[in-house]
Enzyme design. Structure first.
Site, PDB file in Angstrom:
ATOM      1  N   ASP A  96      39.841  28.798  64.717  1.00 34.64           N
ATOM      2  CA  ASP A  96      39.079  27.746  65.389  1.00 34.64           C
ATOM      3  C   ASP A  96      37.938  27.158  64.574  1.00 34.64           C
ATOM      4  OD1 ASP A  96      37.316  29.836  65.258  1.00 34.64           O
ATOM      5  OD2 ASP A  96      37.564  30.428  67.352  1.00 34.64           O
ATOM      6  N   GLU A 118      46.421  33.095  65.419  1.00 36.61           N
ATOM      7  CA  GLU A 118      45.352  33.398  66.388  1.00 36.61           C
ATOM      8  C   GLU A 118      45.203  32.246  67.387  1.00 36.61           C
ATOM      9  OE1 GLU A 118      40.840  33.952  65.902  1.00 36.61           O
ATOM     10  OE2 GLU A 118      41.601  35.924  65.358  1.00 36.61           O
ATOM     11  N   GLU A 132      33.944  25.759  68.280  1.00 36.55           N
ATOM     12  CA  GLU A 132      35.230  26.452  68.155  1.00 36.55           C
ATOM     13  C   GLU A 132      36.152  26.257  69.362  1.00 36.55           C
ATOM     14  OE1 GLU A 132      32.263  27.756  67.507  1.00 36.55           O
ATOM     15  OE2 GLU A 132      32.300  28.407  65.413  1.00 36.55           O
ATOM     16  N   HIS A 202      25.565  34.891  63.881  1.00 37.29           N
ATOM     17  CA  HIS A 202      25.636  33.624  63.152  1.00 37.29           C
ATOM     18  C   HIS A 202      25.936  32.392  63.985  1.00 37.29           C
ATOM     19  CE1 HIS A 202      30.017  33.040  63.347  1.00 37.29           C
ATOM     20  NE2 HIS A 202      30.109  34.350  63.268  1.00 37.29           N
ATOM     21  N   ARG A 204      26.464  29.028  65.826  1.00 37.63           N
ATOM     22  CA  ARG A 204      25.745  27.751  65.796  1.00 37.63           C
ATOM     23  C   ARG A 204      24.983  27.481  67.098  1.00 37.63           C
ATOM     24  NH1 ARG A 204      28.279  25.276  61.662  1.00 37.63           N
ATOM     25  NH2 ARG A 204      27.243  23.400  60.930  1.00 37.63           N
ATOM     26  N   HIS A 235      24.002  36.866  57.395  1.00 36.06           N
ATOM     27  CA  HIS A 235      24.776  35.680  56.998  1.00 36.06           C
ATOM     28  C   HIS A 235      23.973  34.894  55.963  1.00 36.06           C
ATOM     29  CE1 HIS A 235      26.803  31.790  57.456  1.00 36.06           C
ATOM     30  NE2 HIS A 235      27.735  32.367  58.210  1.00 36.06           N
TER      31      HIS A 235
HETATM   32  C1  UD1 Z   1      31.618  29.111  60.313  1.00 29.73           C
HETATM   33  C2  UD1 Z   1      32.543  28.613  61.421  1.00 29.73           C
HETATM   34  C3  UD1 Z   1      32.599  29.628  62.559  1.00 29.73           C
HETATM   35  C4  UD1 Z   1      32.951  31.019  62.044  1.00 29.73           C
HETATM   36  C5  UD1 Z   1      32.024  31.394  60.894  1.00 29.73           C
HETATM   37  C6  UD1 Z   1      32.470  32.699  60.283  1.00 29.73           C
HETATM   38  C7  UD1 Z   1      32.685  26.208  61.915  1.00 29.73           C
HETATM   39  C8  UD1 Z   1      32.028  25.032  62.507  1.00 29.73           C
HETATM   40  N1  UD1 Z   1      32.001  27.369  61.965  1.00 29.73           N
HETATM   41  O1  UD1 Z   1      30.322  29.171  60.868  1.00 29.73           O
HETATM   42  O2  UD1 Z   1      33.582  29.225  63.492  1.00 29.73           O
HETATM   43  O3  UD1 Z   1      32.790  31.939  63.084  1.00 29.73           O
HETATM   44  O4  UD1 Z   1      32.057  30.385  59.878  1.00 29.73           O
HETATM   45  O5  UD1 Z   1      31.498  33.272  59.475  1.00 29.73           O
HETATM   46  O6  UD1 Z   1      33.763  26.116  61.387  1.00 29.73           O
HETATM   47  N2  UD1 Z   1      26.445  29.560  53.549  1.00 29.73           N
HETATM   48  C9  UD1 Z   1      26.228  29.890  52.222  1.00 29.73           C
HETATM   49  N3  UD1 Z   1      27.208  30.589  51.557  1.00 29.73           N
HETATM   50  C10 UD1 Z   1      28.380  30.956  52.124  1.00 29.73           C
HETATM   51  C11 UD1 Z   1      28.589  30.615  53.481  1.00 29.73           C
HETATM   52  C12 UD1 Z   1      27.628  29.909  54.179  1.00 29.73           C
HETATM   53  O7  UD1 Z   1      25.204  29.570  51.669  1.00 29.73           O
HETATM   54  O8  UD1 Z   1      29.215  31.576  51.454  1.00 29.73           O
HETATM   55  C13 UD1 Z   1      25.402  28.811  54.297  1.00 29.73           C
HETATM   56  C14 UD1 Z   1      25.392  27.305  53.933  1.00 29.73           C
HETATM   57  O9  UD1 Z   1      24.080  26.843  53.893  1.00 29.73           O
HETATM   58  C15 UD1 Z   1      26.090  26.677  55.133  1.00 29.73           C
HETATM   59  C16 UD1 Z   1      25.635  27.606  56.276  1.00 29.73           C
HETATM   60  O10 UD1 Z   1      25.647  28.908  55.691  1.00 29.73           O
HETATM   61  O11 UD1 Z   1      25.694  25.335  55.331  1.00 29.73           O
HETATM   62  C17 UD1 Z   1      26.483  27.579  57.521  1.00 29.73           C
HETATM   63  O12 UD1 Z   1      27.870  27.731  57.220  1.00 29.73           O
HETATM   64  P1  UD1 Z   1      28.957  27.084  58.218  1.00 29.73           P
HETATM   65  O13 UD1 Z   1      30.315  27.357  57.694  1.00 29.73           O
HETATM   66  O14 UD1 Z   1      28.623  25.654  58.510  1.00 29.73           O
HETATM   67  O15 UD1 Z   1      28.701  27.851  59.575  1.00 29.73           O
HETATM   68  P2  UD1 Z   1      29.009  29.339  60.008  1.00 29.73           P
HETATM   69  O16 UD1 Z   1      27.987  29.753  60.994  1.00 29.73           O
HETATM   70  O17 UD1 Z   1      29.234  30.200  58.823  1.00 29.73           O
HETATM   71  N1  UDP Z   2      32.528  40.964  57.876  1.00 28.64           N
HETATM   72  C1  UDP Z   2      32.384  41.305  56.530  1.00 28.64           C
HETATM   73  N2  UDP Z   2      31.112  41.498  56.042  1.00 28.64           N
HETATM   74  C2  UDP Z   2      30.008  41.360  56.799  1.00 28.64           C
HETATM   75  C3  UDP Z   2      30.164  40.981  58.160  1.00 28.64           C
HETATM   76  C4  UDP Z   2      31.444  40.780  58.665  1.00 28.64           C
HETATM   77  O1  UDP Z   2      33.362  41.454  55.802  1.00 28.64           O
HETATM   78  O2  UDP Z   2      28.893  41.551  56.287  1.00 28.64           O
HETATM   79  C5  UDP Z   2      33.892  40.739  58.403  1.00 28.64           C
HETATM   80  C6  UDP Z   2      34.217  41.475  59.682  1.00 28.64           C
HETATM   81  O3  UDP Z   2      34.747  42.756  59.406  1.00 28.64           O
HETATM   82  C7  UDP Z   2      35.242  40.568  60.340  1.00 28.64           C
HETATM   83  C8  UDP Z   2      34.840  39.177  59.867  1.00 28.64           C
HETATM   84  O4  UDP Z   2      33.992  39.376  58.738  1.00 28.64           O
HETATM   85  O5  UDP Z   2      36.548  40.838  59.863  1.00 28.64           O
HETATM   86  C9  UDP Z   2      34.104  38.439  60.947  1.00 28.64           C
HETATM   87  O6  UDP Z   2      33.580  37.279  60.427  1.00 28.64           O
HETATM   88  P1  UDP Z   2      32.398  36.479  61.110  1.00 28.64           P
HETATM   89  O7  UDP Z   2      31.638  37.365  62.028  1.00 28.64           O
HETATM   90  O8  UDP Z   2      31.657  35.819  59.995  1.00 28.64           O
HETATM   91  O9  UDP Z   2      33.157  35.323  61.890  1.00 28.64           O
HETATM   92  P2  UDP Z   2      33.878  35.216  63.329  1.00 28.64           P
HETATM   93  O10 UDP Z   2      34.825  36.349  63.449  1.00 28.64           O
HETATM   94  O11 UDP Z   2      32.812  35.205  64.366  1.00 28.64           O
HETATM   95  O12 UDP Z   2      34.569  33.897  63.257  1.00 28.64           O
END
Ligand code: UD1
Ligand code: UDP
Length: 364
Positions: A96, A118, A132, A202, A204, A235
């Protein structure tokens, strides 16, 4: 050869698609290419390195503080050339995220079949989780094949008018990776010696108010239970780091660390007393392990887990999170009642089932 484009872009997609990629490659009838949107940078590249997955196309879209507009538009724009070059027979997306949504849309615009892993999770509240809940419903509308983790996910899809013949109940692929990773002999110098709580957050829709309330609750837990450590692999999102820093800075028994690699995270989860989280994937992993998990969200799309496992939805209020954590730390009976594991999400063979179904469906 059947050309299949496997799409990912965030950490959970990398983890949950990893074994499908290796299963598909092992079948020898597929020409498998992996596309990463690059929605996450380090969090995905680190996980993929550990999981030994090579990316063929990297759209590299991540920006600090990226918006939903930017993510979606950049992926749509940059994926067109990849689709034109590879001309896949089928595009496989997961879950999602905005990556999954934008790449389904790109496949639809190119009139290419989409298969959705999924599929069928629903909270039935379009703003929770946001965006999502919309993304997965929109993907269901586009996709032809739907791999649902559970029967109740399948029922959600049937209610939306999806042809039952195209829905396959497979379990969840995260369990496949978890089962491989749990290691009784695991050692890590950062692993606390005594009881510890694992924390992740994490979402949003929780920035900033929900997360501030959560961090205040965590600070209260840390003060009231000084012997319990709270380990928080934070995160990369800088907004989350700022909020956590403001509220938790200097607390001796709150250890804020960099995100853990999946193998480390799974072994920390296996050993912690309980987890406080707003993650989707961690709810699934905790349910399988029978590890009590306090889910800091208004609602969950994994409702069936609430009745049969160690998952408890506690909302996003400071007092609720604090009092539920206190209960688990002080009341052995409450703790025992929540330590129930379930095989509702499979036993580690979901990726193999998905690859087999795809080979049956697509063999020419
Ligand atoms: C995203 C997904 C969410 C998922 C989550 C898993 C969307 C809208 N959101 O949310 O569904 O649950 O990933 O973790 O698709 N950043 C870094 N380095 C990284 C990753 C992120 O710096 O490797 C920072 C960046 O500033 C980025 C911010 O994190 O802009 C947010 O990342 P983003 O993918 O927009 O949102 P998530 O909360 O990670
Ligand atoms: N995870 C990881 N390292 C971390 C935190 C989570 O590898 O420090 C793994 C966790 O085991 C799970 C996945 O990341 O498999 C979950 O991802 P996240 O919580 O970022 O996203 P969501 O599942 O909410 O989309």
């Amino acid at each position: 050869m059947i050309k299949i484009l496997v799409c990912l872009g965030t950490r959970p997609e990398a983890i949950k698609m990893s074994k499908i990629i290796s299963e598909l490659k092992a079948k020898k009838i597929f020409d498998v290419k992996v596309l990463s949107s690059g929605q996450h940078k380090e969090m995905v590249s680190d996980a993929l390195r550990e999981l030994k997955i090579k990316v063929d196309y990297d759209l590299k879209i991540m920006k600090i503080g990226q918006t939903l507009f930017g993510i979606t538009a950049d992926i749509l724009n940059k994926s067109e050339a990849v689709i034109r070059e590879f001309l896949p027979d089928i595009v496989l997306v997961h879950g999602d995220t905005s990556t999954a949504f934008a790449l389904s849309l790109a496949a639809f615009y190119s009139k290419i079949t989409v298969a959705h892993v999924e599929a069928g999770l629903r909270s039935h509240d379009i703003y929770n989780p946001y965006p999502e809940e919309f993304n997965r419903a929109a993907i269901a509308r586009i996709a032809k094949y739907h791999f649902a983790p559970t029967e109740s996910a399948k029922e959600n899809l049937v209610r939306e008018g999806i042809d039952e013949e195209n829905i396959f109940v497979t379990g969840n692929t995260v369990i496949d990776v978890l089962v491989d990773n749990i290691d009784e002999k695991y050692r890590n110098p950062n692993l606390p010696m005594g009881d510890f709580i694992l924390l992740t957050a994490h979402r949003r829709e929780s920035i900033p108010d929900g997360l501030s309330a959560l961090f205040r609750a965590v600070a209260r837990i840390a003060r009231e239970f000084p012997k319990v450590e709270i380990v928080y692999p934070i995160h990369k999102n800088e907004l989350i780091r700022k909020l956590a820093g403001e509220i938790l800075f200097g607390m001796e028994n709150v250890k804020i660390i960099e995100p853990l690699l999946p193998h480390d995270f799974h072994n920390f989860l296996y050993r912690c007393k309980f987890v406080i989280t707003d993650s989707g994937g961690i709810q699934e992993e905790s349910a399988y392990l029978g590890k009590p998990a306090l889910v800091v969200r208004k609602c969950t799309e994994r409702k069936e887990l609430l009745s049969y496992s160690s998952i408890k939805l506690v909302g996003t209020g400071e007092n609720d999170v604090f009092s539920e954590a206190k209960k688990l730390l002080e009341n052995d009976e409450e703790y025992r009642k929540m330590s129930i594991s379930t095989k509702l999400l499979g036993e580690g063979d979901a990726s193999r089932k998905i690859a087999s179904e795809l080979s049956k469906l697509l063999k020419k």
